[in-house]
Design a protein around this motif. Structure first.
Motif, mmCIF file in Angstrom:
data_model
loop_
_atom_site.group_PDB
_atom_site.id
_atom_site.type_symbol
_atom_site.label_atom_id
_atom_site.label_comp_id
_atom_site.label_asym_id
_atom_site.label_seq_id
_atom_site.Cartn_x
_atom_site.Cartn_y
_atom_site.Cartn_z
ATOM 1 N N THR A 349 0.759 -1.061 0.169
ATOM 2 C CA THR A 349 -0.330 0.346 0.181
ATOM 3 C C THR A 349 0.620 1.724 0.070
ATOM 4 N N LEU A 350 1.796 1.225 0.120
ATOM 5 C CA LEU A 350 3.268 2.552 0.644
ATOM 6 C C LEU A 350 4.020 2.571 -0.927
ATOM 7 N N ASN A 351 3.620 1.366 -1.812
ATOM 8 C CA ASN A 351 4.101 1.966 -3.599
ATOM 9 C C ASN A 351 4.600 3.186 -3.808
ATOM 10 N N LYS A 352 2.561 3.147 -4.112
ATOM 11 C CA LYS A 352 2.963 4.871 -4.204
ATOM 12 C C LYS A 352 2.534 6.046 -4.052
ATOM 13 N N THR A 353 3.240 5.910 -2.825
ATOM 14 C CA THR A 353 3.474 7.393 -1.704
ATOM 15 C C THR A 353 4.888 7.512 -1.453
ATOM 16 N N CYS A 354 5.448 6.421 -2.077
ATOM 17 C CA CYS A 354 6.759 6.473 -1.701
ATOM 18 C C CYS A 354 8.211 7.630 -1.919
ATOM 19 N N GLU A 355 8.395 8.495 -1.387
ATOM 20 C CA GLU A 355 9.386 9.536 -1.937
ATOM 21 C C GLU A 355 10.504 9.828 -1.455
ATOM 22 N N ILE A 356 11.290 9.087 -1.012
ATOM 23 C CA ILE A 356 12.668 8.624 -1.676
ATOM 24 C C ILE A 356 13.750 8.990 -2.654
ATOM 25 N N GLY A 357 13.929 9.907 -2.666
ATOM 26 C CA GLY A 357 14.895 10.457 -3.300
ATOM 27 C C GLY A 357 15.954 9.999 -4.304
ATOM 28 N N TYR A 358 16.614 9.901 -5.106
ATOM 29 C CA TYR A 358 17.799 9.411 -5.735
ATOM 30 C C TYR A 358 18.823 9.943 -6.195
ATOM 31 N N PRO A 359 20.178 9.166 -5.605
ATOM 32 C CA PRO A 359 21.169 10.176 -5.003
ATOM 33 C C PRO A 359 21.728 10.267 -6.815
ATOM 34 N N ILE A 360 21.790 11.020 -7.094
ATOM 35 C CA ILE A 360 23.033 11.153 -8.863
ATOM 36 C C ILE A 360 24.432 11.159 -8.752
ATOM 37 N N TYR A 361 24.567 11.670 -7.465
ATOM 38 C CA TYR A 361 26.273 11.879 -6.841
ATOM 39 C C TYR A 361 26.375 12.201 -6.049
ATOM 40 N N ARG A 362 27.549 11.253 -5.169
ATOM 41 C CA ARG A 362 27.185 10.835 -3.075
ATOM 42 C C ARG A 362 28.422 10.336 -3.614
ATOM 43 N N TYR A 363 29.397 11.266 -2.283
ATOM 44 C CA TYR A 363 30.668 11.571 -1.626
ATOM 45 C C TYR A 363 32.118 9.961 -2.154
ATOM 46 N N SER A 364 31.211 8.873 -1.584
ATOM 47 C CA SER A 364 32.264 7.960 -1.642
ATOM 48 C C SER A 364 31.306 6.502 -3.114
ATOM 49 N N ASP A 365 31.049 8.005 -4.126
ATOM 50 C CA ASP A 365 30.982 7.684 -5.695
ATOM 51 C C ASP A 365 32.421 8.382 -6.599
ATOM 52 N N MET A 366 32.679 9.247 -5.384
ATOM 53 C CA MET A 366 33.803 10.677 -6.463
ATOM 54 C C MET A 366 35.006 9.990 -5.799
ATOM 55 N N GLU A 425 22.036 3.499 -7.442
ATOM 56 C CA GLU A 425 22.409 4.535 -7.871
ATOM 57 C C GLU A 425 22.958 4.776 -8.918
ATOM 58 N N GLY A 426 22.497 4.162 -10.025
ATOM 59 C CA GLY A 426 22.164 4.429 -11.761
ATOM 60 C C GLY A 426 23.970 4.026 -11.908
ATOM 61 N N ARG A 427 24.464 3.880 -11.951
ATOM 62 C CA ARG A 427 26.200 4.136 -11.818
ATOM 63 C C ARG A 427 26.797 2.830 -13.398
ATOM 64 N N ARG A 428 26.484 1.729 -12.319
ATOM 65 C CA ARG A 428 26.890 0.847 -13.365
ATOM 66 C C ARG A 428 27.247 0.858 -14.748
ATOM 67 N N TRP A 429 26.094 0.761 -15.125
ATOM 68 C CA TRP A 429 26.266 0.410 -16.137
ATOM 69 C C TRP A 429 26.994 1.462 -17.513
ATOM 70 N N PHE A 430 27.522 2.995 -16.809
ATOM 71 C CA PHE A 430 27.704 4.445 -17.219
ATOM 72 C C PHE A 430 29.259 3.611 -17.119
ATOM 73 N N ASP A 431 29.737 2.846 -15.365
ATOM 74 C CA ASP A 431 30.540 2.558 -15.557
ATOM 75 C C ASP A 431 31.402 1.680 -16.726
ATOM 76 N N LEU A 432 30.578 0.859 -16.978
ATOM 77 C CA LEU A 432 31.189 -0.714 -18.066
ATOM 78 C C LEU A 432 31.062 -0.040 -18.832
ATOM 79 N N VAL A 433 30.711 0.232 -19.376
ATOM 80 C CA VAL A 433 30.641 1.781 -21.380
ATOM 81 C C VAL A 433 31.195 2.628 -21.165
#
Length: 479
Positions: A349-366, A425-433
């Protein structure tokens, strides 16, 4: 916020200025022509706010389609998630929504409007005006960066499309030209304009966001020394940018810090306890209604409709002692659910009330990106020193330089560490390419191993409308 104006054009560039209540909490602007609208500080702030609103729309589903569903992070979940399964299994066709770049060009066109009109607005603070303009340049750079990584050569627009003309029909511009002459130049302008003391917001671009995009671009271009230097700049203010050192706060960073963040109109105040997030796609249902929820629950939980589960390939890369594994993946109803952003169990029932943000960049990533840059400059010990705090947080020892015989071996180790740390975090495919490893990794999994298959097809509707567009060659011969 009411529609100001909108021109739908053949390459799907929206010239409109459309918004619900923005996270800057601006009041509605009356319907007026664009050249009259840009007359106040309120208009300027609302104009830049709209860039982020459009970017949120572009990323809501595509964050996963573009960044991870084509990688070895995930496997198909429920059979009801047919589109997601097609992408994971490399069954790409020109009718897929994720093959449509329209939403990215909407971001680009709104940024172009801001870049054109913001300098003409009479604002009481030049610093605020420059900061807004810097954000517009950075967001245009980021949108183009996504586009060239996904489709290669793409049409180039650096002026807004405000009315219909034949100029909207453009051929694709060389991706390397866009990377070097447009994206990097925009980021350099943003770097000079962004307010480094007053802009402390993580739901939009700060100076750290500019540097993160810039470093990413340099890595894409193989400019490892410049990437290294750029990331080093981010270490100057530990009150804003620092690694979490405890695995429990690492988990809370995703389950609490990103969850249900309120709209914000005080960019000078940092409302995050963690210092790891650099730039986050913000969701808020009060702001945009039904389009304000994310897919973190709906696509990754519940055996009946989950789009994806954590792959066996990735699970096998975690050491048994890795404290992250039970925090990111839980075996549930015949599948390993990604629970990185979830604390406990989640009701459907919480699926369509989820307000979790998407990290585009994070310091560990950097930090891990910098480690790779240093490894490619033969600085192996320095690279491993950078990785050590991240592995220590995960309860792991870090190997020494003597444990590696070649540059490829240490780079592979770093890329595996990035995969373990950055799942979801939306990064793996870009790393592979970016590293040219997509064929060897994905070929045995889904047959993605022919030149050109690393790019997305261009949605058929875009080609139908624009006679100057040519389909990416791999898809032109297979459909």
């Amino acid at each position: 916020m009411k529609n100001i104006y909108r021109t739908f054009i053949a390459v799907s560039l929206a010239a409109g200025f459309v918004s619900c209540a923005s996270f800057l909490d601006e009041q509605p602007v009356s319907e007026v022509p664009a050249n009259q609208m840009w007359s106040s500080s309120r208009d300027a702030k609302a104009g830049v706010s709209q860039i982020y609103s459009y970017f949120r729309t572009a990323m809501r589903a595509n964050y996963f389609y573009w960044g991870e569903f084509r990688s070895d992070d995930f496997e198909p979940g429920s059979s009801s998630a047919a589109t997601q399964q097609r992408v994971m299994e490399n069954q790409l066709t020109t009718d897929l929504d994720c093959a449509d770049w329209s939403d990215l060009y909407t971001v680009i066109n709104q940024a172009n409007l801001c870049i054109k009109y913001l300098p003409k607005v009479d604002m009481p603070s030049v610093t605020d005006q420059n900061d807004l303009l810097g954000q517009a340049y950075a967001m245009r750079a980021l949108a183009y960066f996504y586009a060239v990584r996904l489709w290669g050569d793409v049409p180039l627009f650096t002026e807004p499309n405000e009315k219909f003309s034949d100029d909207i029909y453009r051929e694709r511009t060389d991706k390397d030209y866009i990377l070097r002459e447009v994206i990097l130049e925009d980021l350099r302008k943003a770097e000079s304009l962004i307010d480094r003391t007053g802009n402390k917001e993580r739901k939009r671009i700060s100076i750290y966001g500019v540097w993160a995009i810039m470093a990413d671009v340099y890595m894409w271009l193989g400019e490892y020394n410049l990437a290294d230097q750029t990331i080093e700049k981010m270490k100057g203010d530990a009150t804003f940018m620092a690694l979490e050192t405890d695995i429990n706060t690492w988990k809370k960073m995703f389950t609490e810090e990103l969850n249900n963040k309120a709209s914000d109109n005080t960019p000078e105040n940092d409302e995050y306890s963690t210092k790891e997030f650099i730039f986050v796609v913000h969701f808020n249902m009060d702001e945009v209604g039904a389009n304000g929820y994310s897919y973190m629950y709906q696509w990754f939980t519940g055996s009946g409709n989950r789009a994806a589960v954590v792959s066996e390939v990735l699970r096998n890369k975690y050491d048994a002692a890795d404290l992250r594994l039970p925090l990111v993946a839980v075996e549930y109803q015949s599948g390993w659910e990604m629970r990185k952003y979830i604390s406990g169990t989640i009701s459907s029932t919480l699926n369509k009330t989820c307000e979790i943000g998407y990290p585009i960049y994070r310091y560990s990533d950097m930090i891990l990106l910098q480690a790779e840059a240093q490894a490619r400059q033969s600085k192996w010990e320095e690279a491993l020193d950078l990785i050590k705090p991240i592995r220590t947080r995960a309860g792991l020892e870090t190997p020494t330089a003597d444990d590696f015989g070649t540059e490829d071996q240490i780079v592979d180790f770093i890329l595996d560490e990035r995969q373990r740390e950055l799942i979801g975090e939306g990064r793996r495919w870009f790393d592979l390419v970016r590293t040219g490893r997509w064929k060897t990794v994905m070929g045995p999994i889904n047959g993605c191993q022919e030149d050109g298959n690393e790019l997305l097809p261009i949605n058929y509707s875009l080609i139908d409308h624009n006679p100057k567009l040519v389909q990416n060659s791999y898809y032109a011969t297979t459909e």
